[in-house]
Design a protein around this motif. Sequence first.
Motif, PDB file in Angstrom:
ATOM      1  N   PHE A  49     -14.381 -12.874 -26.230  1.00  0.00           N
ATOM      2  CA  PHE A  49     -13.149 -12.720 -25.440  1.00  0.00           C
ATOM      3  C   PHE A  49     -13.465 -12.025 -24.118  1.00  0.00           C
ATOM      4  CE2 PHE A  49     -10.162 -12.889 -29.332  1.00  0.00           C
ATOM      5  CZ  PHE A  49     -10.019 -14.242 -29.157  1.00  0.00           C
ATOM      6  N   SER A  50     -14.019 -10.842 -24.205  1.00  0.00           N
ATOM      7  CA  SER A  50     -14.534 -10.075 -23.068  1.00  0.00           C
ATOM      8  C   SER A  50     -13.685 -10.245 -21.810  1.00  0.00           C
ATOM      9  CB  SER A  50     -15.990 -10.460 -22.816  1.00  0.00           C
ATOM     10  OG  SER A  50     -16.112 -11.820 -22.477  1.00  0.00           O
ATOM     11  N   VAL A  51     -14.360 -10.625 -20.730  1.00  0.00           N
ATOM     12  CA  VAL A  51     -13.706 -10.678 -19.426  1.00  0.00           C
ATOM     13  C   VAL A  51     -12.940 -11.978 -19.212  1.00  0.00           C
ATOM     14  CG1 VAL A  51     -15.618 -11.721 -18.166  1.00  0.00           C
ATOM     15  CG2 VAL A  51     -14.128 -10.107 -16.994  1.00  0.00           C
ATOM     16  N   VAL A  52     -13.259 -13.015 -19.964  1.00  0.00           N
ATOM     17  CA  VAL A  52     -12.651 -14.322 -19.724  1.00  0.00           C
ATOM     18  C   VAL A  52     -11.218 -14.383 -20.222  1.00  0.00           C
ATOM     19  CG1 VAL A  52     -12.790 -16.782 -20.307  1.00  0.00           C
ATOM     20  CG2 VAL A  52     -14.858 -15.516 -19.707  1.00  0.00           C
ATOM     21  N   LEU A  53     -10.934 -13.805 -21.377  1.00  0.00           N
ATOM     22  CA  LEU A  53      -9.626 -13.950 -21.999  1.00  0.00           C
ATOM     23  C   LEU A  53      -8.503 -13.480 -21.098  1.00  0.00           C
ATOM     24  CD1 LEU A  53      -8.022 -14.670 -24.555  1.00  0.00           C
ATOM     25  CD2 LEU A  53      -8.321 -12.291 -25.284  1.00  0.00           C
ATOM     26  N   PHE A  54      -8.605 -12.288 -20.546  1.00  0.00           N
ATOM     27  CA  PHE A  54      -7.510 -11.709 -19.768  1.00  0.00           C
ATOM     28  C   PHE A  54      -7.694 -11.832 -18.258  1.00  0.00           C
ATOM     29  CE2 PHE A  54      -7.370  -9.049 -23.715  1.00  0.00           C
ATOM     30  CZ  PHE A  54      -6.185  -9.564 -24.191  1.00  0.00           C
ATOM     31  N   LEU A  55      -8.926 -12.050 -17.782  1.00  0.00           N
ATOM     32  CA  LEU A  55      -9.164 -12.030 -16.339  1.00  0.00           C
ATOM     33  C   LEU A  55      -9.596 -13.355 -15.736  1.00  0.00           C
ATOM     34  CD1 LEU A  55     -10.996  -8.609 -15.807  1.00  0.00           C
ATOM     35  CD2 LEU A  55      -8.662  -9.202 -15.164  1.00  0.00           C
ATOM     36  N   ALA A  69     -10.371 -28.366 -18.123  1.00  0.00           N
ATOM     37  CA  ALA A  69     -10.551 -27.095 -18.822  1.00  0.00           C
ATOM     38  C   ALA A  69     -10.772 -27.328 -20.314  1.00  0.00           C
ATOM     39  CB  ALA A  69      -9.346 -26.185 -18.594  1.00  0.00           C
ATOM     40  N   LEU A  70      -9.951 -28.196 -20.912  1.00  0.00           N
ATOM     41  CA  LEU A  70     -10.135 -28.503 -22.331  1.00  0.00           C
ATOM     42  C   LEU A  70     -11.481 -29.194 -22.555  1.00  0.00           C
ATOM     43  CD1 LEU A  70      -6.559 -29.710 -23.373  1.00  0.00           C
ATOM     44  CD2 LEU A  70      -7.594 -27.456 -23.655  1.00  0.00           C
ATOM     45  N   GLY A  71     -11.886 -30.053 -21.599  1.00  0.00           N
ATOM     46  CA  GLY A  71     -13.205 -30.686 -21.700  1.00  0.00           C
ATOM     47  C   GLY A  71     -14.327 -29.662 -21.620  1.00  0.00           C
ATOM     48  N   MET A  72     -14.162 -28.646 -20.749  1.00  0.00           N
ATOM     49  CA  MET A  72     -15.162 -27.585 -20.666  1.00  0.00           C
ATOM     50  C   MET A  72     -15.287 -26.845 -21.992  1.00  0.00           C
ATOM     51  SD  MET A  72     -14.509 -25.832 -16.953  1.00  0.00           S
ATOM     52  CE  MET A  72     -14.732 -26.730 -15.419  1.00  0.00           C
ATOM     53  N   PHE A  73     -14.165 -26.566 -22.623  1.00  0.00           N
ATOM     54  CA  PHE A  73     -14.197 -25.881 -23.911  1.00  0.00           C
ATOM     55  C   PHE A  73     -14.930 -26.718 -24.958  1.00  0.00           C
ATOM     56  CE2 PHE A  73     -10.195 -23.620 -22.447  1.00  0.00           C
ATOM     57  CZ  PHE A  73     -10.857 -22.430 -22.189  1.00  0.00           C
ATOM     58  N   VAL A  74     -14.678 -28.034 -24.941  1.00  0.00           N
ATOM     59  CA  VAL A  74     -15.345 -28.907 -25.905  1.00  0.00           C
ATOM     60  C   VAL A  74     -16.855 -28.888 -25.675  1.00  0.00           C
ATOM     61  CG1 VAL A  74     -15.647 -31.299 -26.645  1.00  0.00           C
ATOM     62  CG2 VAL A  74     -13.346 -30.402 -26.275  1.00  0.00           C
ATOM     63  N   VAL A  75     -17.275 -29.054 -24.413  1.00  0.00           N
ATOM     64  CA  VAL A  75     -18.704 -29.061 -24.102  1.00  0.00           C
ATOM     65  C   VAL A  75     -19.346 -27.726 -24.476  1.00  0.00           C
ATOM     66  CG1 VAL A  75     -20.398 -29.176 -22.234  1.00  0.00           C
ATOM     67  CG2 VAL A  75     -18.478 -30.771 -22.272  1.00  0.00           C
ATOM     68  N   ALA A  76     -18.693 -26.622 -24.078  1.00  0.00           N
ATOM     69  CA  ALA A  76     -19.252 -25.302 -24.348  1.00  0.00           C
ATOM     70  C   ALA A  76     -19.371 -25.041 -25.841  1.00  0.00           C
ATOM     71  CB  ALA A  76     -18.394 -24.223 -23.689  1.00  0.00           C
ATOM     72  N   TYR A  77     -18.334 -25.399 -26.583  1.00  0.00           N
ATOM     73  CA  TYR A  77     -18.355 -25.093 -28.008  1.00  0.00           C
ATOM     74  C   TYR A  77     -19.221 -26.075 -28.797  1.00  0.00           C
ATOM     75  CZ  TYR A  77     -15.215 -21.138 -28.047  1.00  0.00           C
ATOM     76  OH  TYR A  77     -14.687 -19.879 -27.887  1.00  0.00           O
ATOM     77  N   VAL A 302     -16.398 -17.839 -33.961  1.00  0.00           N
ATOM     78  CA  VAL A 302     -16.431 -18.987 -33.050  1.00  0.00           C
ATOM     79  C   VAL A 302     -15.190 -19.859 -33.232  1.00  0.00           C
ATOM     80  CG1 VAL A 302     -17.642 -21.150 -32.568  1.00  0.00           C
ATOM     81  CG2 VAL A 302     -18.934 -19.031 -32.763  1.00  0.00           C
ATOM     82  N   VAL A 303     -14.815 -20.145 -34.457  1.00  0.00           N
ATOM     83  CA  VAL A 303     -13.631 -20.978 -34.712  1.00  0.00           C
ATOM     84  C   VAL A 303     -12.376 -20.295 -34.194  1.00  0.00           C
ATOM     85  CG1 VAL A 303     -12.182 -21.973 -36.525  1.00  0.00           C
ATOM     86  CG2 VAL A 303     -14.664 -22.153 -36.682  1.00  0.00           C
ATOM     87  N   PHE A 304     -12.250 -19.008 -34.436  1.00  0.00           N
ATOM     88  CA  PHE A 304     -11.047 -18.277 -34.002  1.00  0.00           C
ATOM     89  C   PHE A 304     -10.927 -18.269 -32.481  1.00  0.00           C
ATOM     90  CE2 PHE A 304      -8.822 -14.323 -32.876  1.00  0.00           C
ATOM     91  CZ  PHE A 304      -7.638 -14.499 -33.595  1.00  0.00           C
ATOM     92  N   THR A 305     -12.027 -17.980 -31.775  1.00  0.00           N
ATOM     93  CA  THR A 305     -11.947 -17.930 -30.313  1.00  0.00           C
ATOM     94  C   THR A 305     -11.663 -19.307 -29.724  1.00  0.00           C
ATOM     95  OG1 THR A 305     -14.363 -18.177 -30.202  1.00  0.00           O
ATOM     96  CG2 THR A 305     -13.471 -15.944 -30.135  1.00  0.00           C
ATOM     97  N   TYR A 306     -12.204 -20.362 -30.316  1.00  0.00           N
ATOM     98  CA  TYR A 306     -11.931 -21.709 -29.803  1.00  0.00           C
ATOM     99  C   TYR A 306     -10.445 -22.040 -29.899  1.00  0.00           C
ATOM    100  CZ  TYR A 306     -12.071 -26.783 -29.288  1.00  0.00           C
ATOM    101  OH  TYR A 306     -11.843 -28.080 -28.871  1.00  0.00           O
ATOM    102  N   VAL A 307      -9.838 -21.721 -31.008  1.00  0.00           N
ATOM    103  CA  VAL A 307      -8.401 -21.987 -31.178  1.00  0.00           C
ATOM    104  C   VAL A 307      -7.580 -21.179 -30.176  1.00  0.00           C
ATOM    105  CG1 VAL A 307      -6.453 -21.755 -32.766  1.00  0.00           C
ATOM    106  CG2 VAL A 307      -8.644 -22.613 -33.606  1.00  0.00           C
ATOM    107  N   ILE A 308      -7.913 -19.898 -30.002  1.00  0.00           N
ATOM    108  CA  ILE A 308      -7.150 -19.036 -29.087  1.00  0.00           C
ATOM    109  C   ILE A 308      -7.295 -19.513 -27.645  1.00  0.00           C
ATOM    110  CG2 ILE A 308      -6.992 -16.708 -28.138  1.00  0.00           C
ATOM    111  CD1 ILE A 308      -5.758 -17.010 -30.901  1.00  0.00           C
ATOM    112  N   TYR A 309      -8.506 -19.845 -27.221  1.00  0.00           N
ATOM    113  CA  TYR A 309      -8.716 -20.305 -25.844  1.00  0.00           C
ATOM    114  C   TYR A 309      -7.897 -21.562 -25.554  1.00  0.00           C
ATOM    115  CZ  TYR A 309     -12.542 -17.118 -24.607  1.00  0.00           C
ATOM    116  OH  TYR A 309     -13.281 -16.011 -24.291  1.00  0.00           O
TER     117      TYR A 309
END
Length: 663
Positions: A49-55, A69-77, A302-309
């Motif tokens: 979560f760190s700096v990305v979640l809130f900032l 953005a959703l594509g970036m999440f897919v590639v990253a994860y 990892v699963v939890f952060t992916y869903v939240i993002y």
Amino acid sequence: MAGSERSPLLTYRLCSSTSVEEPGPGAARGSRKLRTFLGVVVPTLLSMFSVVLFLRLGFVVGQAGLYEALGMFVVAYVIIGMTVLSVCAISTNGALDAGGAYYMISRALGPEFGGSIGIMFFLANVCGSALYILGLVEAIVDIFGVPLGQTMGSSFQVLPRSYWYELLYGTALLLVCLLVCLVGASIYAKATFLIFLIVMLVLGTVFVSFFAVGPTVVLLLLPQGNGSLAVNGSFTGFRLATLRGNLAAAYGVDYTTGRLMSFSTVFAVMFNGCTGIMAGSNMSGDLKRPSYSIPRGTIAAVVFTYVIYNLLAITLCCTCDRTLLQKDYGFLRDINVWPPFVIIGIYSSTLSASMSNLIGASRILYALAKDDIFGRALAPAKKTSRGGNPWVAVILSWVLVQLVLFSGKLNTIAAIVTIFFLLVYATIDLACLALEWASAPNFRPTFQYFTWHTCVLGILGCGVMMFLISPIYASASMAFMLLLLLALHYLSPSSSWGYISQALIFHQVRKYLLMLDVRKEHVKFWRPQMLLMVQNPRSSIQLISFINDLKKSGLYVLGHVELAELDSLPSDPLQTHADSWLLLVDRLNVKAFVNLTLANSVRHGVQQLLFISGLGHGAQPGQSVRAGVTDPQDRGHGPSFGTVSGRPPAVFQTPEGSHLPPW
């Protein structure tokens, strides 16, 4: 099996009596107290979560749009998912000590790869810690700093703004992280659990605020020259028009650095919200059951952060216009039911992530020092407190983080941090792939949800994204790693960890030997096969070198017969002699194998050596043969080979071997 110790051939005095000592035991480890939730899940969640979640999540969505953005999440994860599978496989393969990824790679690929990647991962954690401190400074100055272009602000806006003042704030915050990390892993785990509760509470209020807060116009002051420009950003609530306006990408200028954004630069910033997957692995030396905790804790985080993002990205696109997303990194506090909630969450998550990277860097540095890969250069980092906390390594890591703080802005070092982490993830996948391809008998992980396909996919994904983000940084980091690898190959002492390269070589040699076909032999491609019988190596050095010059890329075997009856001896004497013969081959720099045998007469010994020397069939059943075969580049004991054609090799005998049978 040959003995593990190296001892000289006392009878023949081959070389000077040098022995290679095993690395001494490291400093006493601290007691392993941390369980799965506190030791893996909590640090991994907070680091991701760190700096990305809130900032920076609004920045990512505002620049790239919802689709990209959703594509970036897919590639990253997908990339980190493949790496997580490799981490789980390696971590469940046996005992896991301090050092996290470094320990995994070094024990799988050997000290050269392990040491070079350990340094890269250490630098990645150092830069990551500095990145989170810079994000925290940015958040503090944004709230409590004097507005741009003004000499005074409101009653709480009292902090002066400038490069040096912000460096001072970062130094003070880093000092707080240092004090916590010096206390040890236990207090760090307790502090992160409290921070975890705060972050989860703040995250809950953020989602509630999207429904509870009405449409709001936020006044934004953007830097322009020596002054500032006022623009309005809007929180519209859930509207279809707002969602449609945020679907496509609209890359603009980052108002903190003045640089034009692109897919690669935005992805580099976003990926820093995924690099925390190793936070739990870095604590491997402090976990009660690392092989149990690391797979379960890391996958859950990892699963939890992916869903939240993904949920938060969709919600932001439905409620915030693009101006607010692009021009105000701290807009979540302006639309929260109680703004101080978000401020507390930002401070807590970034401070925790910085501490996590600082303590992770110190553990890696301590593991490198304990293994003596870099000799005396890292010797001070071995020192620990009574509780096992490597306090010197913590201080050294803190000094390097302080140096990185001079970069000034979060987005400036985001690409470097991302490339370092991607390089480490690629090598973790490479380590798992090498173990799988080599069919290593000691690689039997209890975690079975991986294949070599996932390893290859992870390596390709990391490599492609590294060069998409920055070809220059990617090339420079890989070149630096290769220089470290070469330096360690030639300068570091040998280790007893095992080298995956030797397993791969044996695998390939066996395959190609089976492909040799006597029916396809031809005189044009004939190679000599020479067996040199040596009784006293000390007086036969010139002859050994002479036969080495004659072989002309053929097979060269040094043979020696030890006269004794194995049944009448307490142990096999050849076990203590084999390493000294190999040392002789290394010293003379000859490309030869070594065959030693134990027999009741020289005639029988030579017959045994003729049977086992060459390429193809080995010794006949029932014969008492003890042969250690190696190549100078091998440093180990390989198999014995016989001739494919059935013809014995040419035999040469030393003057001391006058009693050998006439062939």
